[in-house]
Design a protein around this motif. Structure first.
Motif, PDB file in Angstrom:
ATOM      1  N   SER A  10       0.806  -1.332   0.010  1.00 52.98           N
ATOM      2  CA  SER A  10       0.037  -0.063  -0.205  1.00 52.98           C
ATOM      3  C   SER A  10       0.841   1.149   0.184  1.00 52.98           C
ATOM      4  CB  SER A  10      -1.002   0.055   1.166  1.00 52.98           C
ATOM      5  OG  SER A  10       0.024  -0.078   2.403  1.00 52.98           O
ATOM      6  N   SER A  11       2.224   1.169   0.626  1.00 53.76           N
ATOM      7  CA  SER A  11       2.746   2.418   0.816  1.00 53.76           C
ATOM      8  C   SER A  11       3.185   3.120  -0.565  1.00 53.76           C
ATOM      9  CB  SER A  11       4.004   1.978   1.625  1.00 53.76           C
ATOM     10  OG  SER A  11       4.913   1.335   1.099  1.00 53.76           O
ATOM     11  N   SER A  12       3.572   2.087  -1.460  1.00 49.42           N
ATOM     12  CA  SER A  12       4.010   2.658  -2.857  1.00 49.42           C
ATOM     13  C   SER A  12       3.023   3.237  -3.720  1.00 49.42           C
ATOM     14  CB  SER A  12       4.927   1.430  -3.407  1.00 49.42           C
ATOM     15  OG  SER A  12       4.465   0.305  -3.181  1.00 49.42           O
ATOM     16  N   GLN A  13       1.892   2.878  -3.161  1.00 48.60           N
ATOM     17  CA  GLN A  13       0.864   3.284  -4.296  1.00 48.60           C
ATOM     18  C   GLN A  13       1.056   4.683  -4.813  1.00 48.60           C
ATOM     19  OE1 GLN A  13      -2.402   1.884  -5.160  1.00 48.60           O
ATOM     20  NE2 GLN A  13      -1.821   0.086  -4.195  1.00 48.60           N
ATOM     21  N   ALA A  14       1.058   5.660  -3.868  1.00 43.63           N
ATOM     22  CA  ALA A  14       1.240   6.919  -4.579  1.00 43.63           C
ATOM     23  C   ALA A  14       2.628   7.462  -4.856  1.00 43.63           C
ATOM     24  CB  ALA A  14       0.684   7.929  -3.490  1.00 43.63           C
ATOM     25  N   ALA A  15       3.591   6.774  -4.490  1.00 44.25           N
ATOM     26  CA  ALA A  15       4.883   6.954  -4.760  1.00 44.25           C
ATOM     27  C   ALA A  15       5.156   6.750  -6.102  1.00 44.25           C
ATOM     28  CB  ALA A  15       5.967   6.064  -3.792  1.00 44.25           C
ATOM     29  N   GLY A  16       4.295   6.029  -6.756  1.00 43.46           N
ATOM     30  CA  GLY A  16       4.324   5.565  -8.313  1.00 43.46           C
ATOM     31  C   GLY A  16       5.415   4.411  -8.387  1.00 43.46           C
ATOM     32  N   SER A  17       5.520   3.440  -7.517  1.00 41.84           N
ATOM     33  CA  SER A  17       6.264   2.457  -7.482  1.00 41.84           C
ATOM     34  C   SER A  17       5.361   1.085  -7.810  1.00 41.84           C
ATOM     35  CB  SER A  17       7.619   2.387  -6.373  1.00 41.84           C
ATOM     36  OG  SER A  17       7.818   1.023  -6.629  1.00 41.84           O
ATOM     37  N   ALA A  18       5.588   0.457  -8.906  1.00 36.95           N
ATOM     38  CA  ALA A  18       4.702  -0.694  -9.039  1.00 36.95           C
ATOM     39  C   ALA A  18       5.262  -2.027  -8.533  1.00 36.95           C
ATOM     40  CB  ALA A  18       4.281  -0.804 -10.222  1.00 36.95           C
ATOM     41  N   VAL A  19       6.429  -2.223  -8.735  1.00 36.53           N
ATOM     42  CA  VAL A  19       7.305  -3.150  -8.265  1.00 36.53           C
ATOM     43  C   VAL A  19       8.671  -2.551  -7.570  1.00 36.53           C
ATOM     44  CG1 VAL A  19       8.299  -5.323  -8.787  1.00 36.53           C
ATOM     45  CG2 VAL A  19       6.357  -4.915 -10.130  1.00 36.53           C
ATOM     46  N   LYS A  20       8.897  -2.941  -6.173  1.00 44.52           N
ATOM     47  CA  LYS A  20      10.007  -2.925  -5.592  1.00 44.52           C
ATOM     48  C   LYS A  20      10.601  -3.977  -5.160  1.00 44.52           C
ATOM     49  CE  LYS A  20      11.527   1.017  -2.621  1.00 44.52           C
ATOM     50  NZ  LYS A  20      11.146   2.077  -2.021  1.00 44.52           N
ATOM     51  N   VAL A  21      11.839  -4.301  -5.514  1.00 43.04           N
ATOM     52  CA  VAL A  21      12.613  -5.231  -5.123  1.00 43.04           C
ATOM     53  C   VAL A  21      13.956  -4.993  -4.661  1.00 43.04           C
ATOM     54  CG1 VAL A  21      13.802  -7.385  -6.047  1.00 43.04           C
ATOM     55  CG2 VAL A  21      11.489  -6.792  -6.931  1.00 43.04           C
ATOM     56  N   GLN A  22      14.023  -5.683  -3.205  1.00 43.78           N
ATOM     57  CA  GLN A  22      15.174  -4.904  -2.512  1.00 43.78           C
ATOM     58  C   GLN A  22      16.074  -6.308  -2.008  1.00 43.78           C
ATOM     59  OE1 GLN A  22      13.623  -2.150   0.277  1.00 43.78           O
ATOM     60  NE2 GLN A  22      15.126  -0.568  -0.258  1.00 43.78           N
ATOM     61  N   GLY A  23      17.232  -6.058  -2.346  1.00 47.58           N
ATOM     62  CA  GLY A  23      18.059  -7.231  -1.692  1.00 47.58           C
ATOM     63  C   GLY A  23      17.776  -8.975  -1.876  1.00 47.58           C
ATOM     64  N   LEU A  24      16.888  -9.139  -2.948  1.00 49.94           N
ATOM     65  CA  LEU A  24      16.116 -10.219  -3.004  1.00 49.94           C
ATOM     66  C   LEU A  24      17.128 -11.587  -3.593  1.00 49.94           C
ATOM     67  CD1 LEU A  24      13.560 -11.785  -3.796  1.00 49.94           C
ATOM     68  CD2 LEU A  24      13.761 -11.155  -5.789  1.00 49.94           C
ATOM     69  N   CYS A  25      17.048 -12.471  -2.605  1.00 48.56           N
ATOM     70  CA  CYS A  25      17.962 -13.733  -2.908  1.00 48.56           C
ATOM     71  C   CYS A  25      16.955 -14.912  -3.066  1.00 48.56           C
ATOM     72  CB  CYS A  25      18.937 -13.863  -1.657  1.00 48.56           C
ATOM     73  SG  CYS A  25      19.923 -12.336  -1.540  1.00 48.56           S
ATOM     74  N   LYS A  26      17.204 -15.697  -3.910  1.00 45.43           N
ATOM     75  CA  LYS A  26      16.544 -16.902  -3.689  1.00 45.43           C
ATOM     76  C   LYS A  26      17.514 -18.228  -3.808  1.00 45.43           C
ATOM     77  CE  LYS A  26      13.070 -19.801  -4.259  1.00 45.43           C
ATOM     78  NZ  LYS A  26      12.270 -20.404  -2.916  1.00 45.43           N
ATOM     79  N   ASP A  27      17.501 -19.025  -3.150  1.00 38.11           N
ATOM     80  CA  ASP A  27      18.147 -20.342  -3.049  1.00 38.11           C
ATOM     81  C   ASP A  27      17.338 -21.521  -3.236  1.00 38.11           C
ATOM     82  OD1 ASP A  27      20.565 -18.714  -2.518  1.00 38.11           O
ATOM     83  OD2 ASP A  27      20.368 -19.068  -0.331  1.00 38.11           O
ATOM     84  N   PHE A  28      17.691 -22.473  -4.106  1.00 40.63           N
ATOM     85  CA  PHE A  28      17.251 -23.612  -4.076  1.00 40.63           C
ATOM     86  C   PHE A  28      18.082 -24.628  -3.274  1.00 40.63           C
ATOM     87  CE2 PHE A  28      15.325 -21.592  -7.692  1.00 40.63           C
ATOM     88  CZ  PHE A  28      13.909 -21.930  -7.647  1.00 40.63           C
ATOM     89  N   ALA A  29      17.446 -25.460  -2.560  1.00 34.39           N
ATOM     90  CA  ALA A  29      17.991 -26.573  -1.675  1.00 34.39           C
ATOM     91  C   ALA A  29      18.010 -27.779  -2.678  1.00 34.39           C
ATOM     92  CB  ALA A  29      17.452 -26.900  -0.181  1.00 34.39           C
ATOM     93  N   SER A  30      19.022 -28.538  -2.768  1.00 37.86           N
ATOM     94  CA  SER A  30      19.064 -29.765  -3.436  1.00 37.86           C
ATOM     95  C   SER A  30      19.780 -30.838  -2.800  1.00 37.86           C
ATOM     96  CB  SER A  30      20.072 -29.518  -4.890  1.00 37.86           C
ATOM     97  OG  SER A  30      20.382 -30.737  -5.202  1.00 37.86           O
ATOM     98  N   PHE A  31      18.918 -31.899  -2.458  1.00 36.58           N
ATOM     99  CA  PHE A  31      19.276 -33.131  -1.858  1.00 36.58           C
ATOM    100  C   PHE A  31      19.501 -34.086  -2.682  1.00 36.58           C
ATOM    101  CE2 PHE A  31      16.664 -30.708   1.203  1.00 36.58           C
ATOM    102  CZ  PHE A  31      17.428 -30.758   2.519  1.00 36.58           C
ATOM    103  N   ALA A  32      20.706 -34.816  -2.440  1.00 34.61           N
ATOM    104  CA  ALA A  32      20.934 -35.904  -3.287  1.00 34.61           C
ATOM    105  C   ALA A  32      20.029 -37.304  -3.316  1.00 34.61           C
ATOM    106  CB  ALA A  32      22.383 -36.720  -3.160  1.00 34.61           C
TER     107      ALA A  32
END
Lengths: 587, 280
Positions: A10-32
């Motif tokens: 909600s906060s970014s509604q007026a600020a004109g930001s549609a998608v805001k991504v910050q320091g995004l990390c994604k790890d996948f865990a793989s088990f043998a």
């Protein structure tokens, strides 16, 4: 704009930001094996038995409302993962993602379709998933099917669809949900050129309407023409963020260097967050291992005068001088012409032209001239030059200068045209002659409308393809008739018979009790005038079909000479002035 | 682990908001249930009528085979010709609901991997859809059974009927809770699906549904006290057959345990839900 609460979304509604991504990390865990997982979970993670595969590392960007960002990068660079996280189907390992507005995403192929159900049922199902209400889906159903061009297959179960048809259906649904944010994975690559084009046109319309676009693609043209920003992902890291031109050039130069992307990461000492570049547009970018350098360069007209503006079809001469710093056998000197959108228009080199360049020693200067008939369409073009070995610059690139200069092509005034190619056609036109054989006539109609013309129109059927522009069905819940909004309307009907029977009426609420006069004709033959009484009644007409038009399918045209759009008055509904038709029948 | 705890906490503390959000998906849920009901008999001539034909035949066979052909008689009901069939249906129909919800829940993420991976929606909706579909089926069957009771003049009074339905609803809640756990774990260990199938079979025979508890040796009968499902089944049989109401103690225990299991299921799902799309 400052957000005090920091509430995601909600906060970014007026600020004109549609998608805001910050320091995004994604790890996948793989088990043998599942046993490894059991051990790790059983010991509450004390024994770590999985391998962590980082898909995204510290990605940060901010996409303003109405903006369009392209994700550029090789396969496996993390583009799809990023799109899935923004769409909400995958969860980030760390970092923040704030999305404000309704997201419609087209991820890979198919988007959760049910193979056993028909196309129509899947539209309903998917519409629900995308948050449409029942009546909204029903209202848009016809548009969706028409956009996907699947009228013939919409009742068939989805498992019988080809991948192209699935894509068409998926895109059509997404295109009709009024998204605030449109997320598109490389899905469009699956479709045929025609549908891809259609999608791109539609996406442009979305952009005009202020929809935010997040887009992953390999197609530089699509990236440049749709997006105003691009983000370069290499092995899950954001390497560059800026204008599509500069990012694509960066990406190309990475490819040109012919090193693995990991090596590039190490070499450039990747800053985790790349600040936004500005004004690289128009600047050239140079890369290569410098075993040879471009030392001189010229673009002239046929007489040898330097020139940046040519008439289409003129001859231009490009001369490239190369200075060698290393010993190179048979170096390749090449050039590439690109259009305004960055499409490769024409590129060639000494290797492809099978011209020998000999053996070059350090300190040698080599000059190659290209005499090129500039059979290009009007517009601006850029010239890129390259020194490398073998056929293309990916093998061993010495020096690659992107967009070294820009030149302009003008359209010859006597033969204007559009596009990027100057093809010089010759045209011939035959004088119009009356059609002799009926086969062509009926065949053309059948091919165009998908079936033979009917002998009868009864309201309630879906007959629109045979009706000419301007008709509409009566409003739901009212009695059944078709109406036209134009001073003249037409329909195609099989005229094999002796009489054309019509049941027509005036719009009861339109002109009081005033009668409406109309002329009726079939092809070139006029059949006279009839009068329709005002009010809610119906007039039955029985018109003999003259022998010269009977025996084939024909166009029947009804004209209301007294029709005036202005008669509806200021802001009035011109539909009230038309005729309504209940039944059309050839007997 | 820390992240799992954190995400569980976040999920549970957001449960209220989550419920509101789920409410926004009720149209979709209804659509899924309707689609499932229609889809199951797709391509068949009778279509939806099969939803009635199946249970009709099932109830018919139970009552015919057990009461008529095998001449099974219940102690204390020797004069009632259908007593054993009624005894059987009283607990078997709810049990079938329990089995269907458990069985289908367990594989729901795998079956609908396509949706989970490609559409953004609260995945727990899938469980509601499984439970909803099964509940509709069960409601049809149970209504038919009640019609039969009415026809043979043995319809229990309203209070007993309410008790029967309440116990069945609690059993459904229990199945949803267990189903949540099983479905979540099944994504990570595919063995869970097999284990559930086996457990359901064993559970069926550990519960006096097709037999009477009295035929068991007394130590075994004492063990039944610890089988919650047996307690539920006995309560259901008692309500339908003898029109007796379950004690408030039993009802309270069943209710508390069912809700506790549901909460445990939610917690399990909450702790692991972020890993689910990664594994599919």
């Amino acid at each position: 704009m400052n957000s005090e609460s920091g509430v995601a979304g909600s906060s970014s509604q007026a600020a004109g930001s549609a998608v805001k991504v910050q320091g995004l990390c994604k790890d996948f865990a793989s088990f043998a094996s599942p046993w490894d997982r059991l051990v790790e979970w059983g010991t509450l993670g004390r024994y770590c038995r999985h391998e962590t595969i980082p898909a995204l590392t510290d990605v940060t960007f901010d996409l303003r409302r109405g903006g369009a960002l392209a994700l550029v990068g090789a396969n496996g660079a993390g583009k799809s993962t990023l799109l899935k996280i923004v769409s909400g189907t995958l969860f980030p390992t760390a970092g923040r993602v704030e999305v404000s507005g309704r997201v419609a995403s087209l991820l890979e192929l198919g988007m959760g379709f049910q193979p056993e159900f028909s196309g129509r049922e899947n539209i309903v199902f998917n519409g629900r998933f995308l948050g449409l209400k029942d009546h909204e889906i029903q209202d848009r159903m016809a548009d969706i099917i028409a956009f996907a061009e699947l009228e013939h297959a919409i009742q068939r179960p989805l498992r019988t669809y080809s991948s192209g048809m699935l894509l068409r259906l998926a895109f059509a649904v997404v295109a009709h949900v009024d998204p605030d944010i449109l997320v598109i994975d490389e899905a469009l690559a699956v479709g045929d050129a025609y549908f891809t084009q259609k999608c791109l046109v539609r996406i442009r319309r979305f952009r005009r309407d202020g929809v935010t676009l997040l887009f992953a693609s390999h197609d530089p043209l699509a990236v440049k023409s749709l997006c105003d920003e691009a983000l370069l992902l290499v092995e899950g890291r954001c390497l560059d963020w800026g204008s599509p031109d500069s990012v694509l050039e960066h990406y190309n130069s990475l490819v040109a260097r012919g090193r693995s992307s990991r090596a590039i990461l190490n070499m450039e000492g990747v800053p985790a967050r790349v600040s936004r570049r500005s004004g690289t547009e128009g600047n050239s970018r140079r890369s290569g291992n410098s075993r040879a350098l471009v030392a001189g360069f010229s673009l002239t007209d046929a007489s040898g005068t330097a020139c940046r503006s040519f008439m289409a079809g003129d001859e231009g001469i490009v001369r490239i001088r190369a200075l060698f710093l290393d010993h190179v056998n048979e170096p390749t000197v090449g050039l590439l012409i690109r259009d305004r959108l960055g499409n490769d228009v024409y590129g060639t080199n000494t290797w492809q032209q099978q011209v020998s360049t000999g053996s070059c020693r350090p300190g040698d200067l080599l000059e190659v001239g290209f005499r090129i008939p500039l059979n290009l369409g009007p517009g601006e073009y850029s010239l890129t030059v390259a020194l490398h070995t073998l056929e293309s610059h990916v093998h061993d690139s010495f020096d690659w200068i992107d967009r070294l200069l820009v030149f302009r092509i003008l359209s010859p005034p006597a033969a204007r045209f559009t596009g990027t190619a100057f093809l010089r056609p010759t045209l011939d036109v035959t004088a119009p002659v009356p059609l002799q054989d009926l086969q062509t006539w009926t065949g053309t109609l059948t091919a165009a409308f998908g079936g033979e013309p009917p002998r009868m129109y009864q309201v309630g059927e879906s007959t629109p393809p045979w009706f000419f522009q301007g008709w509409y069905p009566a409003e739901r819940g009212q009695e059944d008739w078709f109406a036209w909004t134009r001073p003249s309307f037409g329909f195609i009907i099989d005229l094999r018979g002796s009489f054309l029977e019509l049941e027509v009426g005036a719009r009861p609420d339109s002109r009081g009790d005033q009668a409406t006069e109309a002329d009726i004709s079939m092809g070139p033959v006029s059949l006279g005038r009839f009068v329709v009484a005002g009010g809610a009644g119906w007039t039955s007409l029985r018109i003999p079909i003259p022998p010269e038009v009977s025996g084939c399918a024909g166009l029947v045209r009804v004209t209301v000479p007294g029709w005036r759009a202005s008669a509806a008055g200021e802001g009035g509904d011109p539909r009230l002035l038309g005729l309504r038709v209940r039944r059309i029948h050839v007997t | 682990m820390v992240s799992a705890v954190r995400s569980t906490w976040k999920f549970l503390s957001g449960l209220g908001g989550g419920l509101v959000k789920l409410l926004g998906y009720r149209d979709l849920l209804w659509q899924m249930i309707r689609t499932d009901l229609r889809g199951r008999y797709r391509g068949s001539l009778l279509g939806l009528s099969w939803t009635v034909v199946h249970p009709l035949v099932m109830i018919g066979i139970y009552i015919l085979v057990f009461s008529r052909l095998m001449g099974a008689r219940l102690a204390g009901h020797t004069d009632a010709p259908y007593a054993f069939g009624i005894y059987l249906c009283a607990a078997l129909l709810p049990w079938n609901l329990f089995t269907e919800v458990m069985g289908r829940s367990t594989t729901v993420f795998l079956e609908h991997a396509n949706l989970v991976k490609k559409m953004a929606f609260p995945n727990i909706l899938l469980h509601l859809y499984v439970a909803g579909t099964a509940a509709v089926h069960a409601a049809i069957v149970m209504c038919l059974f009640l019609l039969f009771l009415l026809a043979v003049g043995q319809l229990p009074p309203l209070a007993a009927l309410a008790a029967w339905i309440l116990l069945t609803v609690l059993q459904l809640v229990l199945a949803m809770g267990l189903g949540l756990v099983a479905s979540t774990l099944n994504v990570f260990f595919r063995d869970v699906g097999q284990i559930v199938t086996v457990l359901l079979q064993v559970g069926f025979w550990l519960t006096p549904i097709v037999y009477v508890a009295d035929i068991l040796p007394s130590p075994a009968r004492r063990m039944l006290r610890f089988n919650l499902l047996a307690r539920i089944a006995q309560g259901q049989q008692e309500a339908i057959l003898n029109h007796g109401l379950p004690g408030p103690g039993l009802t309270a225990i069943v209710a508390v345990l069912a809700l506790a299991v549901l909460a445990a299921g939610l917690a399990c799902y909450a702790a692991l839900r972020h890993g689910i799309p990664d594994e599919l």
